[in-house]
Motif scaffolding. Structure first.
Motif, PDB file in Angstrom:
ATOM      1  N   ASN A 286       0.786  -1.521   0.000  1.00 58.64           N
ATOM      2  CA  ASN A 286      -0.125   0.079  -0.427  1.00 58.64           C
ATOM      3  C   ASN A 286       0.706   1.521  -0.235  1.00 58.64           C
ATOM      4  OD1 ASN A 286      -2.931  -0.240   0.756  1.00 58.64           O
ATOM      5  ND2 ASN A 286      -1.951  -2.167   1.250  1.00 58.64           N
ATOM      6  N   LEU A 287       0.524   2.164  -0.943  1.00 55.55           N
ATOM      7  CA  LEU A 287       1.484   3.397  -0.481  1.00 55.55           C
ATOM      8  C   LEU A 287       0.360   4.943  -1.138  1.00 55.55           C
ATOM      9  CD1 LEU A 287       4.428   4.466  -1.310  1.00 55.55           C
ATOM     10  CD2 LEU A 287       3.662   4.687  -4.001  1.00 55.55           C
ATOM     11  N   PHE A 288       1.106   5.422  -0.251  1.00 53.82           N
ATOM     12  CA  PHE A 288       0.048   6.243   0.156  1.00 53.82           C
ATOM     13  C   PHE A 288       0.655   7.578  -0.394  1.00 53.82           C
ATOM     14  CE2 PHE A 288      -0.081   3.411   3.565  1.00 53.82           C
ATOM     15  CZ  PHE A 288      -1.494   3.470   3.954  1.00 53.82           C
ATOM     16  N   GLY A 289      -0.367   8.404  -0.678  1.00 51.95           N
ATOM     17  CA  GLY A 289      -0.155  10.073  -0.905  1.00 51.95           C
ATOM     18  C   GLY A 289      -0.957  10.826  -0.062  1.00 51.95           C
ATOM     19  N   LYS A 290       0.206  12.522   0.254  1.00 55.08           N
ATOM     20  CA  LYS A 290      -0.628  13.146   0.820  1.00 55.08           C
ATOM     21  C   LYS A 290      -1.903  13.760   1.252  1.00 55.08           C
ATOM     22  CE  LYS A 290       0.517  16.959  -0.005  1.00 55.08           C
ATOM     23  NZ  LYS A 290       1.224  18.337  -0.146  1.00 55.08           N
ATOM     24  N   GLN A 291      -2.841  12.854   1.429  1.00 59.79           N
ATOM     25  CA  GLN A 291      -4.249  13.492   1.416  1.00 59.79           C
ATOM     26  C   GLN A 291      -5.129  11.961   2.758  1.00 59.79           C
ATOM     27  OE1 GLN A 291      -7.049  14.670  -1.425  1.00 59.79           O
ATOM     28  NE2 GLN A 291      -5.521  15.969  -2.326  1.00 59.79           N
ATOM     29  N   PHE A 292      -3.994  10.798   2.234  1.00 61.98           N
ATOM     30  CA  PHE A 292      -4.172   9.215   3.260  1.00 61.98           C
ATOM     31  C   PHE A 292      -3.129   9.421   3.938  1.00 61.98           C
ATOM     32  CE2 PHE A 292      -7.650   9.559  -0.390  1.00 61.98           C
ATOM     33  CZ  PHE A 292      -8.133   8.703  -0.382  1.00 61.98           C
ATOM     34  N   GLY A 293      -3.802   8.265   5.277  1.00 64.81           N
ATOM     35  CA  GLY A 293      -2.692   8.056   6.313  1.00 64.81           C
ATOM     36  C   GLY A 293      -2.566   8.356   6.878  1.00 64.81           C
ATOM     37  N   ASP A 294      -1.518   8.160   7.647  1.00 62.46           N
ATOM     38  CA  ASP A 294      -0.590   9.364   8.642  1.00 62.46           C
ATOM     39  C   ASP A 294       0.147  10.467   8.620  1.00 62.46           C
ATOM     40  OD1 ASP A 294      -2.250   7.656  10.315  1.00 62.46           O
ATOM     41  OD2 ASP A 294      -0.520   7.338  11.509  1.00 62.46           O
ATOM     42  N   TYR A 295       0.771  11.164   7.138  1.00 60.74           N
ATOM     43  CA  TYR A 295       1.424  11.903   6.657  1.00 60.74           C
ATOM     44  C   TYR A 295       1.165  12.504   5.615  1.00 60.74           C
ATOM     45  CZ  TYR A 295       3.861   9.184   9.708  1.00 60.74           C
ATOM     46  OH  TYR A 295       4.684   8.558  11.520  1.00 60.74           O
ATOM     47  N   ASN A 296       1.437  14.464   5.966  1.00 55.13           N
ATOM     48  CA  ASN A 296       1.050  14.771   4.503  1.00 55.13           C
ATOM     49  C   ASN A 296       2.097  14.795   3.446  1.00 55.13           C
ATOM     50  OD1 ASN A 296      -0.212  17.094   3.019  1.00 55.13           O
ATOM     51  ND2 ASN A 296      -0.022  18.318   4.164  1.00 55.13           N
ATOM     52  N   GLN A 297       2.306  13.761   2.965  1.00 59.05           N
ATOM     53  CA  GLN A 297       3.316  14.300   2.169  1.00 59.05           C
ATOM     54  C   GLN A 297       3.398  12.748   0.596  1.00 59.05           C
ATOM     55  OE1 GLN A 297       6.949  12.596   3.959  1.00 59.05           O
ATOM     56  NE2 GLN A 297       6.765  11.279   2.279  1.00 59.05           N
ATOM     57  N   ASP A 298       3.526  13.060  -0.421  1.00 64.46           N
ATOM     58  CA  ASP A 298       3.495  12.047  -1.494  1.00 64.46           C
ATOM     59  C   ASP A 298       5.236  11.180  -1.247  1.00 64.46           C
ATOM     60  OD1 ASP A 298       1.446  12.164  -2.921  1.00 64.46           O
ATOM     61  OD2 ASP A 298       1.733  14.311  -2.894  1.00 64.46           O
ATOM     62  N   LEU A 299       5.553  11.377  -2.581  1.00 66.74           N
ATOM     63  CA  LEU A 299       6.483  10.568  -2.924  1.00 66.74           C
ATOM     64  C   LEU A 299       7.612  11.646  -2.703  1.00 66.74           C
ATOM     65  CD1 LEU A 299       6.508   7.721  -5.213  1.00 66.74           C
ATOM     66  CD2 LEU A 299       6.693   7.076  -2.350  1.00 66.74           C
ATOM     67  N   ILE A 300       8.788  11.638  -1.954  1.00 64.84           N
ATOM     68  CA  ILE A 300       9.906  12.582  -1.699  1.00 64.84           C
ATOM     69  C   ILE A 300      10.658  12.794  -1.791  1.00 64.84           C
ATOM     70  CG2 ILE A 300      10.848  14.464  -0.572  1.00 64.84           C
ATOM     71  CD1 ILE A 300       8.014  14.743   1.104  1.00 64.84           C
ATOM     72  N   MET A 301      11.824  13.057  -2.830  1.00 61.45           N
ATOM     73  CA  MET A 301      12.830  12.785  -3.577  1.00 61.45           C
ATOM     74  C   MET A 301      13.974  14.179  -2.896  1.00 61.45           C
ATOM     75  SD  MET A 301      15.377  12.592  -6.752  1.00 61.45           S
ATOM     76  CE  MET A 301      15.368  14.231  -7.194  1.00 61.45           C
ATOM     77  N   ARG A 302      15.051  13.909  -2.433  1.00 58.41           N
ATOM     78  CA  ARG A 302      16.148  14.892  -1.547  1.00 58.41           C
ATOM     79  C   ARG A 302      17.494  14.776  -1.914  1.00 58.41           C
ATOM     80  NH1 ARG A 302      14.270  14.719   3.468  1.00 58.41           N
ATOM     81  NH2 ARG A 302      12.512  16.384   3.055  1.00 58.41           N
ATOM     82  N   ILE A 303      17.726  15.856  -2.293  1.00 56.26           N
ATOM     83  CA  ILE A 303      19.115  15.363  -3.216  1.00 56.26           C
ATOM     84  C   ILE A 303      20.395  16.568  -2.045  1.00 56.26           C
ATOM     85  CG2 ILE A 303      20.914  15.706  -4.197  1.00 56.26           C
ATOM     86  CD1 ILE A 303      19.155  14.924  -6.559  1.00 56.26           C
ATOM     87  N   ILE A 304      20.980  16.119  -1.153  1.00 50.65           N
ATOM     88  CA  ILE A 304      22.224  16.446  -0.361  1.00 50.65           C
ATOM     89  C   ILE A 304      23.228  17.086  -1.129  1.00 50.65           C
ATOM     90  CG2 ILE A 304      22.959  17.497   1.720  1.00 50.65           C
ATOM     91  CD1 ILE A 304      19.875  16.857   1.665  1.00 50.65           C
ATOM     92  N   TYR A 305      23.338  18.389  -1.765  1.00 51.13           N
ATOM     93  CA  TYR A 305      25.057  18.470  -2.298  1.00 51.13           C
ATOM     94  C   TYR A 305      25.531  19.416  -1.804  1.00 51.13           C
ATOM     95  CZ  TYR A 305      21.973  22.048  -5.218  1.00 51.13           C
ATOM     96  OH  TYR A 305      21.774  23.583  -5.293  1.00 51.13           O
TER      97      TYR A 305
END
Length: 305
Positions: A286-305
């Motif tokens: 089960n993969l949740f979007g930002k309007q379902f589940g417990d966390y207000n987020q979709d898939l997040i990619m973060r790059i530190i550079y």
């Protein structure tokens, strides 16, 4: 968990300000048990509705709670949900997030996958309802998938493509992907393990055995029409690859290092989320979007550079 760093002073100040009030602390205590509308919160706290509403705005601005306007017997009501169970404030200066570093972040809706291999049972839900028919893998290619806020399948995978870092000569320190995810059981089952694997640029990063499919309580962000006897929420998991290896929630899961991903040599960054055919526990996703589940987020990619 809400992660805060001393290197993000504005965000840290917002959250600290939101917590610096007995009224707001008491609101968070009440939201520990269930969603509440503003009028009920005012009654329980013996405060004017206007006072509670102004404090709700402070908590919402800090990202600690989410609100949703729902129909009521007379007009509408504003329902509040706590978005985090824990807040971690890192006050030591982290070299990875030092002032010399920058963060490139992209949030991808869960329905914006570019390809998939899906096996029944399966389905997609938008903010307004289930995309019909369910248990039909070919329907995962329907255009309405873009609006999906929850998708599930018993085995298979979904693929996403993210735009790369614009600075082609950047010195990348790490890449991270975070998502709310769990197993897929009939109805729900907390003892339903599933071996969920992540690939970045076709390189296998590692496998996490999710313990189950969670439904003992309502997801904090779920719309009112979601039935109680099904999947409700997942766990927020973060995969990270840096020059030292690959990690899940900062615990090493493989020896794959950043340079193996060849991030600067590709026109896009691919992410695959799935279950290998030879996995020990084929327990679905089960993969949740930002309007379902417990966390207000979709898939997040973060790059530190």
């Amino acid at each position: 968990m809400l992660e805060l760093s001393i290197d993000e002073p504005e965000r840290l100040r917002k959250v600290a300000h939101a917590l610096a009030s007995d009224v707001r602390i008491n609101i968070l205590k009440l939201l520990n048990y269930k969603q509440e509308n503003i009028i009920d919160l005012a009654d329980k706290l013996d405060l004017p509705v206007s006072t509670v509403a102004s404090n709700i705005r402070v908590l919402e601005n800090a990202g600690i709670i989410a609100t949703e306007v729902l129909p009521a017997s007379r007009g509408t009501m504003k329902v509040c949900t706590r978005t985090f169970d824990d807040i971690h404030m890192q006050l030591n200066v982290n070299d990875e997030y030092s002032p010399k570093s920058s963060v490139y972040q992209i949030e991808m809706p869960v329905g914006c996958y570019t390809d998939c291999e899906i096996y029944s049972t399966c389905g997609l839900i938008t903010e307004t309802g289930i995309i019909q028919p369910v248990d039909e893998p070919s329907h995962f290619y329907h255009p309405s998938r873009i609006s999906a806020q929850l998708l599930w399948f018993s085995r298979g995978n979904v693929d996403y493509k993210f735009p790369p870092l614009p600075e082609t000569d950047a010195d990348i320190k790490s890449i991270q992907f975070s998502m709310e995810i769990c197993s897929e059981a009939p109805d729900y089952d907390h003892n339903w393990p599933s071996d969920i694997t992540i690939w970045i640029n076709n390189i296998e990063i590692g496998t996490w055995t999710c313990p189950g499919d969670f439904g003992d309580r309502r997801g904090k962000l779920n719309p009112h029409w979601i039935p109680d006897n099904h999947t409700q929420y997942g766990l927020l998991k973060t995969w990270k690859v840096d020059n030292g290896g690959s990690f899940l929630d900062d615990v090493e899961i493989s020896k794959v290092k950043l340079d193996e991903l060849q991030l600067s040599q590709n026109r896009f960054i691919s992410l695959r989320i799935g279950i290998k055919q030879d996995a020990k526990h084929i327990g679905g996703i089960n993969l949740f979007g930002k309007q379902f589940g417990d966390y207000n987020q979709d898939l997040i990619m973060r790059i530190i550079y």
